[in-house]
Scaffold this active site. Structure first.
Site, PDB file in Angstrom:
ATOM      1  N   SER A  93     -46.935  -6.507 -15.485  1.00 47.92           N
ATOM      2  CA  SER A  93     -47.309  -7.830 -15.996  1.00 47.92           C
ATOM      3  C   SER A  93     -48.032  -8.699 -14.978  1.00 47.92           C
ATOM      4  CB  SER A  93     -46.055  -8.567 -16.430  1.00 47.92           C
ATOM      5  OG  SER A  93     -45.296  -8.918 -15.284  1.00 47.92           O
ATOM      6  N   GLY A  95     -46.371 -10.127 -12.663  1.00 44.44           N
ATOM      7  CA  GLY A  95     -45.316 -11.012 -12.168  1.00 44.44           C
ATOM      8  C   GLY A  95     -44.841 -10.643 -10.782  1.00 44.44           C
ATOM      9  N   PHE A  96     -44.564  -9.373 -10.577  1.00 44.60           N
ATOM     10  CA  PHE A  96     -44.005  -8.955  -9.292  1.00 44.60           C
ATOM     11  C   PHE A  96     -44.926  -9.337  -8.129  1.00 44.60           C
ATOM     12  CE2 PHE A  96     -43.633  -5.760  -5.881  1.00 44.60           C
ATOM     13  CZ  PHE A  96     -42.407  -6.179  -5.391  1.00 44.60           C
ATOM     14  N   GLN A 212     -34.293  -9.118 -15.977  1.00 49.50           N
ATOM     15  CA  GLN A 212     -34.165  -9.623 -14.607  1.00 49.50           C
ATOM     16  C   GLN A 212     -32.721 -10.053 -14.370  1.00 49.50           C
ATOM     17  OE1 GLN A 212     -36.187  -9.503 -12.137  1.00 49.50           O
ATOM     18  NE2 GLN A 212     -38.204  -9.100 -13.002  1.00 49.50           N
ATOM     19  N   CYS A 326     -43.216  25.614  -2.592  1.00 48.97           N
ATOM     20  CA  CYS A 326     -44.085  24.807  -3.463  1.00 48.97           C
ATOM     21  C   CYS A 326     -45.240  25.640  -3.990  1.00 48.97           C
ATOM     22  CB  CYS A 326     -44.610  23.600  -2.688  1.00 48.97           C
ATOM     23  SG  CYS A 326     -45.694  22.533  -3.637  1.00 48.97           S
ATOM     24  N   CYS A 328     -48.071  24.363  -5.259  1.00 48.49           N
ATOM     25  CA  CYS A 328     -49.322  23.588  -5.348  1.00 48.49           C
ATOM     26  C   CYS A 328     -50.430  24.259  -4.534  1.00 48.49           C
ATOM     27  CB  CYS A 328     -49.097  22.146  -4.898  1.00 48.49           C
ATOM     28  SG  CYS A 328     -49.361  21.814  -3.146  1.00 48.49           S
ATOM     29  N   CYS A 331     -50.226  24.152  -0.681  1.00 54.26           N
ATOM     30  CA  CYS A 331     -49.266  25.089  -0.082  1.00 54.26           C
ATOM     31  C   CYS A 331     -49.715  26.542  -0.237  1.00 54.26           C
ATOM     32  CB  CYS A 331     -47.884  24.869  -0.693  1.00 54.26           C
ATOM     33  SG  CYS A 331     -47.198  23.264  -0.212  1.00 54.26           S
ATOM     34  N   HIS A 357     -50.030  17.336  -2.529  1.00 52.36           N
ATOM     35  CA  HIS A 357     -48.757  18.050  -2.398  1.00 52.36           C
ATOM     36  C   HIS A 357     -47.579  17.143  -2.766  1.00 52.36           C
ATOM     37  CE1 HIS A 357     -45.275  20.131  -0.836  1.00 52.36           C
ATOM     38  NE2 HIS A 357     -44.976  18.990  -0.236  1.00 52.36           N
TER      39      HIS A 357
HETATM   40 ZN   LIG Z   1     -47.272  21.913  -2.071  1.00 54.97          ZN
END
Ligand SMILES: [Zn+2]
Length: 378
Positions: A93, A95-96, A212, A326, A328, A331, A357
């Site tokens: 929003s 707001g933060f 909140q 992993c 990916c 890797c 990664h």
């Molecule tokens: Zn990886």
């Protein structure tokens, strides 16, 4: 519009497996939400982000309002087209950020206090750099110093122009050092603004209501009860989470027990790996966090052996991948040695490789947690 269905509820905890259907596809929940603050995931292309298994991104209303402005995004075909992300998308929003630039900046506090503090923000206090009124917040652009104003109506107009699938109501995000009286008053305002957001929304986007109430149990419960009565498509749980992470899980429990089971729940801005099983067991469906990319750009890889600071000398002669388990592409193709060399040579490619990664690792981890719910282990 969204549609949320629960496929399985855990018998051990509040964890649930679900499907969140949006106009841009279906998200398997619980899901990690990647952060695309300025309409990009830092150092990555959208193709790369998709390849990490990322299902859902959240972009930042405050930053996009300041630069390039929601009209530029709208003319670019809306946020999905503008950034080339064809999967589900959220915007917060604003707001933060607006509020964290206020008290947060004055006092150097974030969402979780790093140290115990006796400092308090009391009822009626104003931050130095922004002015909080009954209608919204006045602040200055960090780009050119322009005076800007965001209130509930403005937040809805901006988020409608950005055009994400899921948007959030405009709320005051209080600081961890705000006292009970300040937080109560702020909460009343956030609740008043919630109605304004619902009444002024013109689009078919799914609007989530943010609970909140700071670290105060009575206020958290009051806020959850209030938001639950309004016709929100889902809920956000926002704000500060007290002095430590144990408090965070307790706080999520207070809130979730008041919320309608049938509507999805998003935890705003929290999601270290070690938090994930806990927040999922508390009944959270989606959560966003900058951690994987933020750490990647500082040379840190998340692995099954913990965090590795890849730029350190010891990794220069390490021929293993970032994480031997992993799957990916980083890797599969690169060694710690190579990545360490690139970091030490101040190249920019390793920032992309480590971001890839880490994102992949986070998504694979949540996917494993979904399997755990399926098997009855979480
Ligand atoms: Zn990886």
């Amino acid at each position: 519009m969204i549609h949320f269905s629960i496929l399985k509820k855990s018998k051990k905890s509040r964890a649930r497996l679900g499907l969140l259907e949006t106009p841009h596809g279906v998200v398997e929940t619980p899901a990690f939400v990647g952060v695309a603050t300025q309409a990009t995931v830092k150092a990555m292309t959208m193709d790369q982000v998709r390849s990490t298994g990322m299902q859902l991104l959240i972009a930042n209303t405050y930053h996009l309002h300041i630069r390039p402005g929601e009209d530029v995004v709208k003319k670019g075909g809306g946020l999905h087209k503008f950034m080339d992300w064809d999967r589900p998308l959220m915007t917060d929003s604003g707001g933060f950020q607006v509020f964290s630039l206020g008290f947060g900046k004055d006092r150097g506090t974030g969402k979780i206090l790093k140290e115990k503090s006796d400092e308090k923000i009391r009822e009626g206090e104003q931050p130095r750099t922004v002015r909080i009124t009954e209608d919204g917040v006045e602040f200055r652009s960090y780009v050119d110093g322009r005076k800007l104003f965001i209130g509930p109506r403005e937040s809805m107009r901006i988020q409608e122009k950005l055009g994400a699938d899921i948007i959030f109501n405009f709320d005051e995000c209080t600081s961890p050092i705000a006292d009970h009286a300040y937080t109560k008053k702020s909460l009343d305002k956030t609740h008043r603004w919630a109605r304004v957001c619902i009444d002024s929304k013109k689009s078919k986007q799914a609007l989530y209501g943010v609970v909140q109430g700071g670290k105060f149990k009575d206020l958290r419960i009051e806020s959850a009860e209030f938001m639950n009565k309004l016709p929100f498509a889902g809920f956000g749980i926002g704000g500060e989470f007290g002095d430590d992470k144990r408090q965070m899980t307790k706080m999520i429990d207070w809130v979730v027990s008041e919320l309608d089971e049938a509507r999805p729940r998003h935890l705003l801005g929290i999601g270290y790996l070690e938090d994930m099983p806990k927040i999922i067991a508390s009944g959270i469906d989606t959560f966003d966090c900058i951690v994987p990319t933020h750490y990647a750009r500082r040379g840190v890889a998340f692995t099954s052996r913990g965090r590795l600071d890849i730029g350190r000398t010891e990794f220069l002669s390490d021929k293993k991948p970032l994480d031997p388990k992993c799957s990916c592409f980083v890797c599969q193709n690169h060694t710690r040695s190579y990545l360490s060399h690139l970091l030490r040579a101040h190249e920019i490619t390793p920032l992309t490789l480590l971001s890839f990664h880490n994102m992949h690792y986070f998504n694979a981890y949540v996917s494993m947690l979904r399997e755990d719910i399926k098997k009855g282990n979480l």
